[in-house]
Design a protein around this motif. Structure first.
Motif, PDB file in Angstrom:
ATOM      1  N   GLY A  68       0.829  -1.204   0.000  1.00 23.83           N
ATOM      2  CA  GLY A  68       0.000   0.000   0.000  1.00 23.83           C
ATOM      3  C   GLY A  68       0.863   1.254   0.000  1.00 23.83           C
ATOM      4  N   GLU A  69       0.568   2.205   0.867  1.00 21.86           N
ATOM      5  CA  GLU A  69       1.310   3.467   0.902  1.00 21.86           C
ATOM      6  C   GLU A  69       2.770   3.267   1.298  1.00 21.86           C
TER       7      GLU A  69
ATOM      8  N   GLU B 203      -1.349  -0.422  -4.427  1.00 21.40           N
ATOM      9  CA  GLU B 203      -2.722   0.026  -4.163  1.00 21.40           C
ATOM     10  C   GLU B 203      -3.306  -0.610  -2.908  1.00 21.40           C
TER      11      GLU B 203
END
Length: 462
Positions: A302-303, A351
């Motif tokens: 993710g991030e 994502e």
């Protein structure tokens, strides 16, 4: 605590084996468990008689006084025994040592390598011998834990002792200047309780139950604070509480060490400074030692993707992708090496979504064209077929080698070739062959040659 000894009846082997040459030989416990449990997942009860576990009073050396009480009174070791069982303190809930709850008896720690000098039967205990016992069960580095606990206790006990002395002196002065009243008597009772807990920690050797001992000493400090508030007008009592974590209490110095994790050596240092708690990655103490592999994705996918190099954790994938460490083959990096990054294909990781081959194929098409989706499928099917074809042969020859070992025959002539082949196959398997199909083909071909070389030799062995 349990009923039954779990022995293996002499005729048990006959239920599955009828080969006289096998049954006539002697086998080590390690070999038998590796062959049956590790390799073939046979349940314990298939060989061992039943063991029934029951929760009840734990028998320790203190319960068996037939020989001990010839020289010692029945009160011998009462302090350490009560500390270990977590009873006898005032104002703190009973709390047995974690070692006690898993049925570790006194001799589990109080022993040395020489039975004639076993610490349990002497009047002076060897700290070195005790520390060696920690290492024997828990591993390297845990010998420091005992000395760390002693340091914590000495500091806490000295603090409590000084506070009791200080407050007792003030009580004495207050008693000289005025009549005793209910506040004075209550303060004296609080000091007596504090003295009891302090003495209990001292005489019971708090290291037998470090958490319980620290709670007792905290309560003693809080008692002195309440006593001061009763005899000094306007005094606001402070709350004493010893905060400790897995690292500050047991896993001392872990931030400076690396530990095996999956296929890498994992450093705690970078993670312990990120406001992460132990339970963010590890199970509670009831299932102590478990690690949640899935939680890595919360921070690194993710991030957080890209903050740590993907290859630092996915080591086999990195080796296969860059075409390195294979045995019997030349290095052969993927055509994509140093051209694309991991996240260029694994977009779902960035994502924060679950990875799938369908998502990767979609990424191929977005960057190139429809034909690249078919190409990705071909690469995957090729890698899968390579593994399928070789893994069955690898398994079959491994079983053959193990049978020879059971018969007591030498197998060293085969194990080197087999081990090299197994390494190459596992590199393709763990590295996901689709990351570098050309190199995977080279690795599997080298593995096949090794297996082909030993197969006829194994066939001659009876």
């Amino acid at each position: 605590i349990n009923k039954g000894d779990g022995h293996v009846p002499e005729n048990k082997c006959l239920e599955c084996h009828n080969e006289p040459e096998l049954l006539a030989r002697k086998y080590t416990s390690e070999f038998v468990h590796r062959e049956h449990v590790t390799d073939h997942k046979i349940e314990c009860y298939r060989c061992h008689t039943e063991i029934r576990h029951e929760v009840g009073e734990m028998p320790t050396m203190a319960h068996f006084m037939e020989s001990c009480d010839q020289c010692h009174t029945k009160q011998m070791h009462m302090g350490p025994r009560e500390m270990y069982t977590g009873t006898g303190g005032i104002g703190v809930a009973d709390s047995p040592s974690k070692m006690f709850t898993i049925r570790v008896d006194c001799v589990g720690c109080h022993k040395t390598q020489e039975e004639s000098k076993a610490a349990l039967y002497t009047t002076k205990y060897s700290e070195k011998a005790l520390a060696e016992s920690c290492v024997g069960c828990h591993g390297e580095g845990y010998d420091d834990m005992l000395f760390h606990w002693k340091g914590l206790l000495v500091k806490a006990e000295n603090e409590v002792n000084n506070r009791i002395f200080t407050v007792q002196r003030k009580l004495y002065e207050a008693g000289k200047t005025g009549p005793e009243n209910h506040r004075f008597k209550k303060a004296q009772n609080l000091i007596n309780e504090a003295r009891h807990n302090y003495t209990f920690s001292l005489m019971g050797k708090g290291v037998h139950n470090i958490e319980y001992a620290l709670r007792l000493l905290n309560h003693a400090n809080n008692n002195t604070e309440e006593a001061l508030a009763l005899i000094e007008k306007g005094y606001e009592p402070k709350e004493y509480k010893t905060d400790y974590t897995c690292v500050s209490l047991c896993h001392v110095g872990l931030e400076e060490r690396t530990v095996p994790f999956n296929e890498i050596q994992f450093p705690h240092e970078g993670h312990m400074g990120m406001d992460l708690q132990c339970l963010d990655c590890h199970s509670p103490r009831e299932r102590h030692g478990k690690t949640y592999f899935k939680n890595c994705a919360k921070c690194h996918h993710g991030e957080g993707a890209g903050e740590v190099a993907c290859g630092d954790c996915h080591l086999s994938v990195k080796r296969l992708f860059y075409g390195k460490t294979g045995i019997g083959v030349a290095d052969l990096p993927s055509i994509k090496a140093d051209v694309v990054e991991c996240v260029d294909c694994h977009r779902s990781i960035v994502e924060g979504q679950k990875e799938s081959f369908k998502a990767i194929k979609t990424t191929c098409i977005k960057c190139h064209d429809e034909s690249y989706g078919k190409m990705a499928e071909d690469w995957k099917s090729t890698a899968d077929e390579l593994l399928k074809r070789t893994s069955s042969k690898l398994k079959r020859l491994n079983q053959h080698i193990r049978r020879l070992e059971k018969k007591g025959q030498h197998t060293f002539a085969f194990t080197k070739f087999f081990g090299d082949a197994e390494y190459n196959v596992n590199l393709v398997k763990e590295g996901k062959g689709v990351h570098n199909v050309e190199y995977s083909e080279e690795l599997i071909e080298a593995a096949k040659k090794n297996l082909d070389q030993i197969e006829p030799m194994l066939g001659k062995k009876k």
